[in-house]
Design a protein around this motif. Structure first.
Motif, mmCIF file in Angstrom:
data_model
loop_
_atom_site.group_PDB
_atom_site.id
_atom_site.type_symbol
_atom_site.label_atom_id
_atom_site.label_comp_id
_atom_site.label_asym_id
_atom_site.label_seq_id
_atom_site.Cartn_x
_atom_site.Cartn_y
_atom_site.Cartn_z
ATOM 1 N N ASP A 111 0.915 -1.239 0.036
ATOM 2 C CA ASP A 111 -0.029 -0.087 -0.185
ATOM 3 C C ASP A 111 0.876 1.406 0.115
ATOM 4 O O ASP A 111 0.391 2.226 0.584
ATOM 5 N N GLY A 112 2.030 1.197 -0.573
ATOM 6 C CA GLY A 112 2.809 2.418 -0.744
ATOM 7 C C GLY A 112 3.381 2.766 0.338
ATOM 8 O O GLY A 112 3.896 4.153 0.847
ATOM 9 N N PHE B 294 5.387 3.817 8.262
ATOM 10 C CA PHE B 294 6.702 4.656 8.675
ATOM 11 C C PHE B 294 6.172 5.900 9.182
ATOM 12 O O PHE B 294 7.236 6.415 9.848
ATOM 13 N N PHE B 295 5.128 6.336 9.048
ATOM 14 C CA PHE B 295 5.053 7.730 9.355
ATOM 15 C C PHE B 295 4.283 7.643 10.850
ATOM 16 O O PHE B 295 4.610 8.357 12.093
ATOM 17 N N GLU B 296 3.669 6.498 11.412
ATOM 18 C CA GLU B 296 2.952 6.312 12.740
ATOM 19 C C GLU B 296 4.371 5.878 13.515
ATOM 20 O O GLU B 296 4.236 6.702 14.796
ATOM 21 N N ALA C 135 12.671 10.147 2.637
ATOM 22 C CA ALA C 135 12.955 8.931 3.110
ATOM 23 C C ALA C 135 12.295 7.644 2.661
ATOM 24 O O ALA C 135 12.777 6.780 2.138
ATOM 25 N N LEU C 136 10.860 7.832 2.908
ATOM 26 C CA LEU C 136 9.891 6.658 2.588
ATOM 27 C C LEU C 136 10.096 6.554 0.977
ATOM 28 O O LEU C 136 9.960 5.279 0.341
ATOM 29 N N LYS C 137 9.955 7.701 0.290
ATOM 30 C CA LYS C 137 9.912 7.589 -1.220
ATOM 31 C C LYS C 137 11.150 6.824 -1.763
ATOM 32 O O LYS C 137 11.251 5.981 -2.602
#
Ligand code: HEM
Length: 343
Positions: free
Chosen positions: A163-164, A189-191, A208-210
Motif C-alpha cells: 500500500d505504498g 513509517f509515519f506512525e 526517506a520513504l519515497k
C-alpha cells in the motif's frame, strides 16, 4: 582469530570499554559543526579498510559480549522479538543475507556450506555448528529471524512493503534508544516516526520513504543516527526505563567523562529477495566522552554540535538534565580552531 573479543558487560558493573585501537574506527557522526535532521542516506559501499563501513555487517571486539547481553534481554522479556505470521519468508531472507555476508567477509570466524537446501553454518566466536534445511523453520530452535538475530550485532527490524508504505511487522530489538517494538509493531513509517520533532515539517520522512520504497536489491544504503546514553548500557528500552532513567540524575562535572557515552547507530537498508521486505539493521556503537576526546578534532566538533543543538532535539533525545554541564565540560577541548567539512 584476528579479533580479540572483550569480556565485558553493558549493565550492573559496566565493564564495557573500547580498546585504544578500536577508538579511531568509531563512526563519528558529525561531518559539520552543527547538527540537524536530514535525509542523510548514502550507498552502503565498502569504504576504508578497518572502518565499520568495510563489510556488510561489521564484526568488532564487542561481538560476543553484545550477543550475551541480547540473550539476557530476551530471557527477561520475549516481547523484544516479534514477527507477524507473514514475515517468516523475510526471516529466511535475513538468515541468508547474514550468513553469506559473514562467511565471505570473515572467513576465519564464520563458515557456510550450501548443498542444495542443506545448509551447514559454523559460527566460531559463539561456538555454533548447525545443519538445517533452508526454508524449514521446524529445523531451527526458533523463528529464523530470532535464530540469526542472536548472532549479529545490532537490532534488526524487518519492514513489509505494501500500500505504498513500510510496515514494522517483525523485529529483534534489545538495544534500542528509548523506543518500543512491542508498541510499534504493525505500525507504518509515519506512525512509528510520529514522536520525532521537526523532521516531519522538513519533509525528511516523506523523502526517506519515497527512497526506501524503490530500494533495489543488491544496492543497500546506510545512514548514521546518534544520541547520548548515561553509562554504556545497550538496553535503554521504555520497558526498562525504571532501571536506566534515574541514571540521568547521577551525572556530575567530575564523572561526566566516563558516564556519558556517545551512542551512534549505523543504520543500513537492504531489499530482501524472496519477501520483497526491507531489512533495517540498527548497529549501535558506544564511546565514553573520555574516549571521544582522545581525538582532538572530535572533541572540538562535539563541543560545537552540543552547544548549538536545537532545544527540541535536546528534549527529544533526553539530554536536558545534563546538557549544560556537558557543554561546559566539552568546552575545554575546543580551542576555537576552524574545522573543515567531513569526519
Ligand atoms: C527515529 C525507526 C528509517 C530518520 C526513529 C524511531 C524509530 C525509527 C522506531 C524512534 C521514534 C520514537 O521516538 O519512538 C525506523 C525504521 C526505519 C527508519 C524501522 C526503516 C525503514 C529512517 C530513515 C530516516 C529516519 C530512512 C531518515 C532519513 C529518523 C530520525 C529519528 C528517527 C531523524 C529521530 C532520531 C533521534 O533524534 O535520535 N526511527 N526509522 N528513519 N528516525 Fe527512523
Amino acid at each position: 582469530m584476528t579479533i580479540q573479543f572483550r569480556n565485558e558487560t553493558f549493565r550492573n558493573d559496566f565493564t564495557y570499554a573500547n580498546s585504544p585501537g578500536n577508538i579511531p574506527r568509531f563512526p563519528f557522526p558529525f561531518p559539520e559543526d552543527v547538527y540537524m535532521y536530514s535525509t542523510n542516506v548514502e550507498p552502503h559501499h565498502a569504504t576504508r579498510a578497518g572502518s565499520p563501513f568495510e563489510h556488510a555487517f561489521d564484526v568488532d571486539e564487542h561481538y560476543v559480549a553484545e550477543m550475551k547481553d541480547r540473550a539476557l534481554v530476551l530471557a527477561d522479556d520475549p516481547g523484544r522479538c516479534q514477527a507477524l505470521p507473514h514475515m517468516e519468508t523475510a526471516g529466511w531472507d535475513f538468515v541468508e543475507l547474514v550468513m553469506v555476508s559473514k562467511a565471505r567477509d570473515y572467513p576465519d570466524l564464520f563458515e557456510l556450506t550450501i548443498d542444495g537446501d542443506r545448509w551447514h553454518w559454523i559460527n566460531k566466536p559463539l561456538q555454533i555448528d548447525d545443519t538445517f534445511i533452508f526454508g524449514d523453520s521446524s529445523a531451527l530452535p526458533c523463528h529464523p529471524m530470532e535464530y540469526i538475530g542472536r548472532q549479529v550485532q545490532g537490532d534488526h527490524a524487518i519492514l513489509d512493503q505494501r500500500d505504498g508504505n513500510l510496515w514494522l511487522d517483525a523485529g529483534i530489538i534489545t538495544a534500542q534508544a528509548d523506543w518500543s517494538l512491542d508498541f510499534d509493531v504493525g505500525m507504518n513509517f509515519f506512525e512509528w516516526h510520529a514522536p520525532v520533532p521537526l523532521a516531519h515539517e522538513l519533509g525528511v520522512f516523506q523523502r526517506a520513504l519515497k527512497f526506501l520504497l524503490s530500494l533495489p536489491q543488491g544496492q543497500p544504503s546506510r545512514r548514521l543516527n546518534w544520541t547520548l546514553t548515561v553509562n554504556p548500557r545497550l538496553d535503554t528500552s521504555p520497558e526498562n526505563y525504571p532501571k536506566w532513567g534515574p541514571d540521568r540524575t547521577t551525572v556530575t562535572p567530575e564523572n561526566i567523562g566516563e558516564k556519558i557515552h556517545l551512542r551512534v547507530e549505523l543504520q543500513t537498508f537492504w531489499r530482501l529477495p524472496r519477501s520483497n521486505a526491507i531489512l533495517f539493521p540498527i548497529r549501535t556503537y558506544l564511546m565514553a566522552m573520555n574516549e571521544v576526546v582522545t581525538q582532538p578534532k572530535w572533541g572540538r566538533r562535539l563541543h560545537r554540535v552540543m552547544r548549538d543543538l536545537r532545544p527540541e532535539l535536546v528534549e527529544y533525545k533526553g539530554l536536558s538534565r545534563y546538557h549544560p554541564i556537558l557543554v561546559e565540560w566539552l568546552s575545554q577541548f575546543d580551542d576555537g580552531a576552524p574545522t573543515s567539512p567531513g569526519i
